[in-house]
Write a protein that holds these residues in place. Structure first.
Motif, PDB file in Angstrom:
ATOM      1  N   THR A   1       0.818  -1.214   0.000  1.00 45.04           N
ATOM      2  CA  THR A   1       0.000   0.000   0.000  1.00 45.04           C
ATOM      3  C   THR A   1       0.852   1.265   0.000  1.00 45.04           C
ATOM      4  O   THR A   1       0.329   2.366  -0.222  1.00 45.04           O
ATOM      5  CB  THR A   1      -0.920   0.042   1.235  1.00 45.04           C
ATOM      6  OG1 THR A   1      -0.129   0.163   2.424  1.00 45.04           O
ATOM      7  CG2 THR A   1      -1.776  -1.206   1.313  1.00 45.04           C
ATOM      8  N   LEU A   2       2.159   1.114   0.237  1.00 38.78           N
ATOM      9  CA  LEU A   2       3.045   2.276   0.230  1.00 38.78           C
ATOM     10  C   LEU A   2       3.310   2.708  -1.212  1.00 38.78           C
ATOM     11  O   LEU A   2       3.254   1.877  -2.137  1.00 38.78           O
ATOM     12  CB  LEU A   2       4.363   1.937   0.922  1.00 38.78           C
ATOM     13  CG  LEU A   2       4.277   1.537   2.401  1.00 38.78           C
ATOM     14  CD1 LEU A   2       5.649   1.152   2.930  1.00 38.78           C
ATOM     15  CD2 LEU A   2       3.687   2.664   3.227  1.00 38.78           C
ATOM     16  N   PRO A   3       3.628   3.970  -1.432  1.00 40.20           N
ATOM     17  CA  PRO A   3       3.927   4.436  -2.804  1.00 40.20           C
ATOM     18  C   PRO A   3       5.107   3.669  -3.398  1.00 40.20           C
ATOM     19  O   PRO A   3       6.229   3.736  -2.887  1.00 40.20           O
ATOM     20  CB  PRO A   3       4.263   5.914  -2.598  1.00 40.20           C
ATOM     21  CG  PRO A   3       3.585   6.296  -1.330  1.00 40.20           C
ATOM     22  CD  PRO A   3       3.643   5.089  -0.453  1.00 40.20           C
ATOM     23  N   ALA A   4       4.826   2.937  -4.457  1.00 41.13           N
ATOM     24  CA  ALA A   4       5.844   2.101  -5.093  1.00 41.13           C
ATOM     25  C   ALA A   4       6.311   2.755  -6.385  1.00 41.13           C
ATOM     26  O   ALA A   4       5.712   3.710  -6.889  1.00 41.13           O
ATOM     27  CB  ALA A   4       5.298   0.705  -5.373  1.00 41.13           C
ATOM     28  N   GLU A   5       7.402   2.223  -6.933  1.00 43.21           N
ATOM     29  CA  GLU A   5       7.939   2.764  -8.176  1.00 43.21           C
ATOM     30  C   GLU A   5       8.686   1.683  -8.931  1.00 43.21           C
ATOM     31  O   GLU A   5       9.076   0.652  -8.372  1.00 43.21           O
ATOM     32  CB  GLU A   5       8.869   3.947  -7.885  1.00 43.21           C
ATOM     33  CG  GLU A   5      10.081   3.618  -7.036  1.00 43.21           C
ATOM     34  CD  GLU A   5      10.856   4.868  -6.632  1.00 43.21           C
ATOM     35  OE1 GLU A   5      10.212   5.871  -6.275  1.00 43.21           O
ATOM     36  OE2 GLU A   5      12.099   4.831  -6.663  1.00 43.21           O
ATOM     37  N   SER A   6       8.872   1.918 -10.211  1.00 37.73           N
ATOM     38  CA  SER A   6       9.654   1.029 -11.064  1.00 37.73           C
ATOM     39  C   SER A   6      11.067   1.576 -11.184  1.00 37.73           C
ATOM     40  O   SER A   6      11.267   2.789 -11.323  1.00 37.73           O
ATOM     41  CB  SER A   6       9.017   0.920 -12.450  1.00 37.73           C
ATOM     42  OG  SER A   6       9.766   0.054 -13.274  1.00 37.73           O
ATOM     43  N   VAL A   7      12.048   0.682 -11.092  1.00 40.46           N
ATOM     44  CA  VAL A   7      13.445   1.090 -11.206  1.00 40.46           C
ATOM     45  C   VAL A   7      14.150   0.103 -12.137  1.00 40.46           C
ATOM     46  O   VAL A   7      13.935  -1.102 -12.073  1.00 40.46           O
ATOM     47  CB  VAL A   7      14.122   1.137  -9.822  1.00 40.46           C
ATOM     48  CG1 VAL A   7      14.051  -0.209  -9.126  1.00 40.46           C
ATOM     49  CG2 VAL A   7      15.569   1.599  -9.940  1.00 40.46           C
ATOM     50  N   THR A   8      14.942   0.629 -13.050  1.00 36.76           N
ATOM     51  CA  THR A   8      15.699  -0.194 -13.995  1.00 36.76           C
ATOM     52  C   THR A   8      17.182  -0.080 -13.668  1.00 36.76           C
ATOM     53  O   THR A   8      17.702   1.031 -13.491  1.00 36.76           O
ATOM     54  CB  THR A   8      15.448   0.248 -15.437  1.00 36.76           C
ATOM     55  OG1 THR A   8      14.056   0.121 -15.730  1.00 36.76           O
ATOM     56  CG2 THR A   8      16.239  -0.598 -16.420  1.00 36.76           C
ATOM     57  N   MET A   9      17.854  -1.223 -13.592  1.00 36.86           N
ATOM     58  CA  MET A   9      19.285  -1.206 -13.274  1.00 36.86           C
ATOM     59  C   MET A   9      19.962  -2.423 -13.881  1.00 36.86           C
ATOM     60  O   MET A   9      19.310  -3.423 -14.223  1.00 36.86           O
ATOM     61  CB  MET A   9      19.500  -1.197 -11.753  1.00 36.86           C
ATOM     62  CG  MET A   9      19.081  -2.468 -11.037  1.00 36.86           C
ATOM     63  SD  MET A   9      19.418  -2.433  -9.255  1.00 36.86           S
ATOM     64  CE  MET A   9      18.177  -1.270  -8.699  1.00 36.86           C
ATOM     65  N   ASP A  10      21.270  -2.328 -14.040  1.00 31.52           N
ATOM     66  CA  ASP A  10      22.102  -3.467 -14.417  1.00 31.52           C
ATOM     67  C   ASP A  10      22.539  -4.165 -13.135  1.00 31.52           C
ATOM     68  O   ASP A  10      22.865  -3.509 -12.137  1.00 31.52           O
ATOM     69  CB  ASP A  10      23.336  -3.016 -15.191  1.00 31.52           C
ATOM     70  CG  ASP A  10      22.985  -2.261 -16.464  1.00 31.52           C
ATOM     71  OD1 ASP A  10      21.864  -2.442 -16.966  1.00 31.52           O
ATOM     72  OD2 ASP A  10      23.842  -1.482 -16.940  1.00 31.52           O
ATOM     73  N   ILE A  11      22.535  -5.500 -13.149  1.00 33.72           N
ATOM     74  CA  ILE A  11      22.945  -6.249 -11.961  1.00 33.72           C
ATOM     75  C   ILE A  11      24.182  -7.074 -12.287  1.00 33.72           C
ATOM     76  O   ILE A  11      24.349  -7.570 -13.405  1.00 33.72           O
ATOM     77  CB  ILE A  11      21.806  -7.130 -11.416  1.00 33.72           C
ATOM     78  CG1 ILE A  11      21.379  -8.189 -12.439  1.00 33.72           C
ATOM     79  CG2 ILE A  11      20.618  -6.251 -11.021  1.00 33.72           C
ATOM     80  CD1 ILE A  11      20.316  -9.149 -11.899  1.00 33.72           C
ATOM     81  N   HIS A  12      25.054  -7.230 -11.294  1.00 36.83           N
ATOM     82  CA  HIS A  12      26.346  -7.879 -11.485  1.00 36.83           C
ATOM     83  C   HIS A  12      26.606  -8.848 -10.338  1.00 36.83           C
ATOM     84  O   HIS A  12      26.667  -8.431  -9.179  1.00 36.83           O
ATOM     85  CB  HIS A  12      27.461  -6.830 -11.544  1.00 36.83           C
ATOM     86  CG  HIS A  12      27.172  -5.696 -12.472  1.00 36.83           C
ATOM     87  ND1 HIS A  12      27.136  -5.851 -13.841  1.00 36.83           N
ATOM     88  CD2 HIS A  12      26.863  -4.392 -12.218  1.00 36.83           C
ATOM     89  CE1 HIS A  12      26.846  -4.678 -14.411  1.00 36.83           C
ATOM     90  NE2 HIS A  12      26.672  -3.781 -13.444  1.00 36.83           N
ATOM     91  N   CYS A  13      26.721 -10.129 -10.651  1.00 41.61           N
ATOM     92  CA  CYS A  13      26.968 -11.147  -9.635  1.00 41.61           C
ATOM     93  C   CYS A  13      28.466 -11.330  -9.430  1.00 41.61           C
ATOM     94  O   CYS A  13      29.251 -11.297 -10.393  1.00 41.61           O
ATOM     95  CB  CYS A  13      26.338 -12.475 -10.054  1.00 41.61           C
ATOM     96  SG  CYS A  13      26.564 -13.796  -8.833  1.00 41.61           S
TER      97      CYS A  13
END
Length: 429
Positions: A71-83
């Motif tokens: 119910t909290l204000p959510a958002e979309s985030v785009t990122m590169d991930i590195h293992c």
């Protein structure tokens, strides 16, 4: 660092548009899929019981259920991930709530400088509070789909600019602290800062050693075993792995391979599963006696054999390799301790170490019966394991993520306590 013309031709950017190469940190290769790397079984906590607590150095500790978080204000985030194991995946889209929205509701004194994040699988990681406030989210969706359990669903942390072990799966607690406190992997020697662009993988300088190929042979049509000689090699613990570096300069990258030989033999064996579209495995398959590679290790402190207990070893395909080290050690050094090995392979031709395992291991085929095999082909079933169960002992599983989750569920149903199931999944090939 690795010798030979084959290594010179390797590139982590094969097929990658030139304008994207500056997004891949040193030592990384591009992943097509999203690999699953988890140190234990997926937690069984139902969504209805899931909650996240924010406590520690706060004015008032608070707890949120999954429904309340959403119910909290959510958002979309785009990122590169590195293992840290060497793969990167670009343009991952996550959806969830910024962690700062939770922290804004608990009151933060100026003395609070760090966060220790904990999870339902008893794993944890640590981050500076300033980083958490700017670049951390609790997410429940990835790439437009609900987050799979094996990838941390129903709720995981994602944080930008760090190796992905800092993006903790299955989060259930965030504690604010005045002093930094290392998390699970940081206590095991992973770098505290985890910057992929500075290759902050380990807190210690890795010691690289030159290994000479002593012998190589095919186990199956796709598996090849290399026997390595390393001057001054210190013995390993059964279940540990080594890191191999291939290429050089900006085109070097790493792979982890489990050790299959028992400790104390003076030789080291790894078994490599060839992927025709891979960068490292085809090259390793071409190595012959006299060729050299550079390795570091032994590595790993969690997935190691614990003698003195009844042991059940269950491997899927090439996942049997670290179990071979355990089983060989058990037979040689702990002959009085009961142990059993179960191997699941597609067909009789896919059984590695066939000469050694025929007659000594229980082999279950998933697609084609073996000679004289009365078992119907298919995935492992409870009846394949029931007569080998001793819930006072330890079960060791290794294989693909799907295999580990399936077998882990069977063992739980057969009465094994979760703490007595040791699991290791394949990494990227």
């Amino acid at each position: 660092m690795t010798t030979g013309s084959a290594a010179d031709s390797l590139s982590p950017y094969r097929g990658l548009p030139p304008d994207l190469t500056d997004r891949i940190p040193p030592g990384q290769t591009l992943a097509i899929d999203w690999p699953v790397l988890t140190y234990a079984l997926t937690p069984q906590t139902p969504d209805s019981a899931w909650h996240v607590v924010v406590d520690g150095m706060v004015t008032e500790a608070r707890s949120w259920s999954l429904a309340e978080l959403r119910t909290l204000p959510a958002e979309s985030v785009t990122m590169d991930i590195h293992c840290v194991t060497g793969w990167s995946k670009l343009d991952m889209r996550f959806y969830g709530v910024p962690v700062r929205r939770l922290l804004d509701q608990v009151g933060i004194p100026p003395e609070a400088k760090y966060a220790l994040i904990e999870a339902y699988d008893d794993c944890s990681t640590n981050l500076p509070l300033s980083h958490v406030m700017e670049d951390a989210w609790l997410v429940w969706a990835a790439n437009g789909e609900p987050l799979d359990a094996v990838h941390g669903g129903p709720l995981r942390l994602v944080t930008r600019g760090k190796y992905f072990w800092k993006s903790l799966k299955w989060v259930n607690r965030i504690s604010l602290l005045a002093e930094d406190s290392p998390g699970y992997w940081e206590r095991l020697g992973y770098h505290n800062d985890a910057d992929p662009w500075r290759e902050q993988r380990s807190a210690y300088d890795e010691e690289w050693q030159r290994a000479v190929v002593i012998e190589s042979h095919d186990e199956t049509p796709t598996l090849r075993t290399l026997t390595l000689g390393i001057a001054g090699w210190e013995s390993h613990n059964p279940g540990q792995h080594i890191k191999i570096v291939a290429g050089h300069g900006d085109s070097r990258f790493f792979r982890l391979y489990s050790i299959g030989s028992a400790p104390g033999t003076g030789r080291l064996q790894i078994t490599v599963d060839r992927r025709d579209d891979g960068l490292v495995s085809p090259w390793l398959h071409r190595l012959r006696p006299g060729d050299t590679i550079d390795v570091s290790g032994p590595n790993g402190t969690r997935y190691v054999f614990q003698p003195g207990n009844h042991s059940l070893f269950i491997g899927g395909g090439s996942g049997v390799v670290p179990l071979m080290s355990m089983m060989r050690s058990c037979v040689r050094d702990h002959a009085g301790t009961p142990s059993h090995l179960v191997v699941s392979v597609k067909t009789p031709d896919d059984l590695p170490f066939a000469e050694e395992l025929t007659g000594s291991a229980r082999v279950c085929h998933t697609r084609q019966r073996g000679p004289g095999d009365t078992r119907a082909p298919g995935r492992l079933r409870s009846e394949d394991l029931a007569d080998l169960i001793d819930t006072s002992g330890i079960a060791y599983i290794c294989g693909s993520s799907g295999f580990v989750e399936h077998v882990g569920t069977l063992l739980l149903e057969l009465g094994y306590p979760p703490a007595q199931i040791m699991a290791q999944r394949y990494g990227p090939g």
